[in-house]
Write a protein that holds these residues in place. Structure first.
Motif, PDB file in Angstrom:
ATOM      1  N   GLU A   1      -4.466   3.161   1.314  1.00 36.00           N
ATOM      2  CA  GLU A   1      -4.246   1.773   1.689  1.00 36.00           C
ATOM      3  C   GLU A   1      -4.643   0.856   0.324  1.00 36.00           C
ATOM      4  O   GLU A   1      -4.181  -0.186   0.149  1.00 36.00           O
ATOM      5  CB  GLU A   1      -4.915   1.289   2.640  1.00 36.00           C
ATOM      6  CG  GLU A   1      -4.566   0.049   3.565  1.00 36.00           C
ATOM      7  CD  GLU A   1      -3.339   0.245   4.267  1.00 36.00           C
ATOM      8  OE1 GLU A   1      -2.673  -0.612   4.425  1.00 36.00           O
ATOM      9  OE2 GLU A   1      -3.094   1.440   4.441  1.00 36.00           O
TER      10      GLU A   1
ATOM     11  N   ARG B   1      -1.521   0.417  -4.738  1.00 41.45           N
ATOM     12  CA  ARG B   1      -0.301  -0.501  -4.677  1.00 41.45           C
ATOM     13  C   ARG B   1       0.928   0.112  -5.399  1.00 41.45           C
ATOM     14  O   ARG B   1       0.814   0.720  -6.216  1.00 41.45           O
ATOM     15  CB  ARG B   1      -0.880  -1.781  -5.516  1.00 41.45           C
ATOM     16  CG  ARG B   1      -1.799  -2.742  -4.678  1.00 41.45           C
ATOM     17  CD  ARG B   1      -2.051  -4.081  -5.490  1.00 41.45           C
ATOM     18  NE  ARG B   1      -0.887  -4.588  -5.978  1.00 41.45           N
ATOM     19  CZ  ARG B   1      -0.172  -5.540  -5.497  1.00 41.45           C
ATOM     20  NH1 ARG B   1      -0.320  -5.779  -4.108  1.00 41.45           N
ATOM     21  NH2 ARG B   1       0.621  -6.108  -6.149  1.00 41.45           N
TER      22      ARG B   1
ATOM     23  N   PRO C   1       0.844  -1.189   0.073  1.00 44.05           N
ATOM     24  CA  PRO C   1       0.048   0.006   0.136  1.00 44.05           C
ATOM     25  C   PRO C   1       0.798   1.188   0.109  1.00 44.05           C
ATOM     26  O   PRO C   1       1.884   1.331   0.303  1.00 44.05           O
ATOM     27  CB  PRO C   1      -1.040  -0.005   1.206  1.00 44.05           C
ATOM     28  CG  PRO C   1       0.016  -1.023   2.151  1.00 44.05           C
ATOM     29  CD  PRO C   1       0.665  -2.057   1.218  1.00 44.05           C
TER      30      PRO C   1
ATOM     31  N   LYS D   1       0.902  -4.430   4.674  1.00 37.78           N
ATOM     32  CA  LYS D   1      -0.425  -4.268   5.047  1.00 37.78           C
ATOM     33  C   LYS D   1      -0.635  -3.885   6.580  1.00 37.78           C
ATOM     34  O   LYS D   1       0.090  -4.842   7.161  1.00 37.78           O
ATOM     35  CB  LYS D   1      -1.336  -5.201   4.407  1.00 37.78           C
ATOM     36  CG  LYS D   1      -1.494  -5.170   2.818  1.00 37.78           C
ATOM     37  CD  LYS D   1      -2.705  -6.184   2.353  1.00 37.78           C
ATOM     38  CE  LYS D   1      -2.727  -6.276   0.685  1.00 37.78           C
ATOM     39  NZ  LYS D   1      -3.865  -6.965   0.441  1.00 37.78           N
TER      40      LYS D   1
END
Length: 421
Positions: A84, A87, A80, A116
């Motif tokens: 969040e 990518r 993240p 994460k």
């Protein structure tokens, strides 16, 4: 060979930059070779950068972090970003420049992907703030190898860490540090840092031109300067001596947000000239933003289609050198305009620049002349009010010159006697 291909056409994808299917597959095999570490790719450039640094009395070692958005790609190992759901990965280089802003090269880099968050909202992996401290330690090691060169660690607000300042103090401060302050610390006597700094009269003023950026026009900035030597609390009865500088703009144009910088440094500033020098050094930090701009918009690294983060790291190692080369050309074109162009371009690239712009080629083209022609091909108008070309028009023009040089070589290879190339 890959470096030559990417440098010649920085905006191209891997297949387009390579000459045919065989080279393209070779490039992807190289990026996928697990026995190749990205640090080994950069090692020769690091060595050359250090040699260039040794010829300078002062070198600014700029550090900053940029996030690379690979959203929508399936590369293994990405994590993240600020949001969040995004990518991608992070890149944190150390970029060496002179106080006159001539880029000397990339010194070091961190590359990583965040893990994460767990159910408690915490991430695993090393603490990200360590990159600022380890970055200083690397520069401190290099300072011992370059006794005739003063190295200055320059960073923005994220590096305002007491752990970094304390580490530099423990090492004997072999390299200076200059950091934009983020925290209004409480001093040992209970007074706040920034209030203490501006409690007296300003020591003087500074004026400079703030270049255009992000759609904001260039303008003249005038700032008043305050300087104060302070002891910063470092825990357990320890303190770190530092100079606090506040540079506050006055008479800003209507509608413009006044520019204010709060800086901390280990160096003393006994005079107005000392304070102005430190402000000028901090202003040079913008050069690392230029490097990031070239990486993302010229080299288009976020468009790389590679299947794993390790492959992206190898590609980024190459593209960091390409990005430095473009920035280096731009700056030398301004500071050393009369250098011979053939020190930086091969004869076909020079000839291509003159042919495409319909300008007669002189016997000894200079670097500035050729760069301005290349920039014209990238959209630079070259009017008196335009100044010197920037990196964007140079990288766009390099693409056109590369095609012209390739055409000239192809015509020469035909050698059928019917052309005069």
């Amino acid at each position: 060979m890959l470096m030559e291909r990417f440098a010649a056409d920085p905006t191209a994808s891997v297949p387009k930059a390579c000459h045919g299917w065989t080279e393209t597959m070779g490039a992807y095999r190289f990026f996928g070779n697990d026995s190749v570490d990205w640090r080994d790719i950069l090692a020769p450039h690091w060595q050359q950068t250090q040699q260039r640094m040794g010829a300078e009395p002062v070198v600014l070692c700029l550090q900053d972090t940029t996030e690379l958005d690979f959203n929508g790609q399936e590369a293994i190992g990405l994590g993240p970003l600020s949001y969040e759901a995004q990518r991608g990965m992070y890149l944190h280089p150390t970029y060496a420049v002179t106080p006159q802003r001539e880029p000397l090269g990339v010194l070091d880099a961190w590359m990583w992907a965040r893990q994460k968050r767990d159910k408690f909202g915490k991430r695993g992996g090393p603490k990200e703030s360590l990159r600022w401290i380890e970055g200083y330690e690397r520069i401190a090691e290099m300072a011992l190898e370059l006794p005739s060169t003063r190295l200055v660690y320059v960073a923005d607000r994220e590096a305002d860490l007491m752990a970094l300042m304390l580490r530099a103090h423990e090492l004997g401060t072999p390299a200076d540090w200059l950091i934009r302050a983020a925290h209004n610390r409480c001093l040992p006597d209970g007074e706040k840092l920034w209030q203490r700094t501006v409690s007296g009269k300003p020591v003087g003023e500074i004026a400079f031109t703030m270049g255009s950026r992000h759609g904001v026009k260039a303008r003249t900035v005038r700032q008043q300067l305050w300087v104060q030597r302070v002891d910063l609390p470092a825990g357990e009865g320890k303190t770190v001596a530092a100079t606090s500088i506040v540079a506050r703009e006055f008479d800003a144009p209507a509608g413009a947000k006044p520019i204010e910088w709060r800086l901390l440094t280990n160096r003393s500033a006994a005079s107005l000239d000392d304070a102005i020098q430190l402000i000028d050094w901090y202003r040079a930090r913008w050069e690392i933003e230029t490097l990031f701009n070239i990486l993302k918009n010229a080299c288009r690294v976020e468009a790389l289609q590679l299947s794993a983060i390790e492959r992206l790291e190898r590609a980024l190692a190459l593209f960091m050198v390409v990005a430095w080369r473009i920035a280096h050309l731009m700056r030398l074109g301004r500071t050393c305009p009369d250098l011979d162009a053939d020190l930086f371009f091969d004869p076909d690239e020079i000839r291509g620049a003159y042919l495409l712009t319909s300008v007669k080629q002189p016997a000894k083209p200079t670097l500035n002349e050729v760069l301005r022609l290349i920039a014209r091909l990238g959209g630079f108008l070259g009017r008196k009010s335009d100044g010197e070309p920037g990196v964007k028009t140079i990288w766009l023009g390099l693409k056109e010159v590369h095609v012209a040089a390739k055409t000239l070589r192809g015509l020469r290879a035909v050698d059928d006697g019917d052309n005069c190339v």
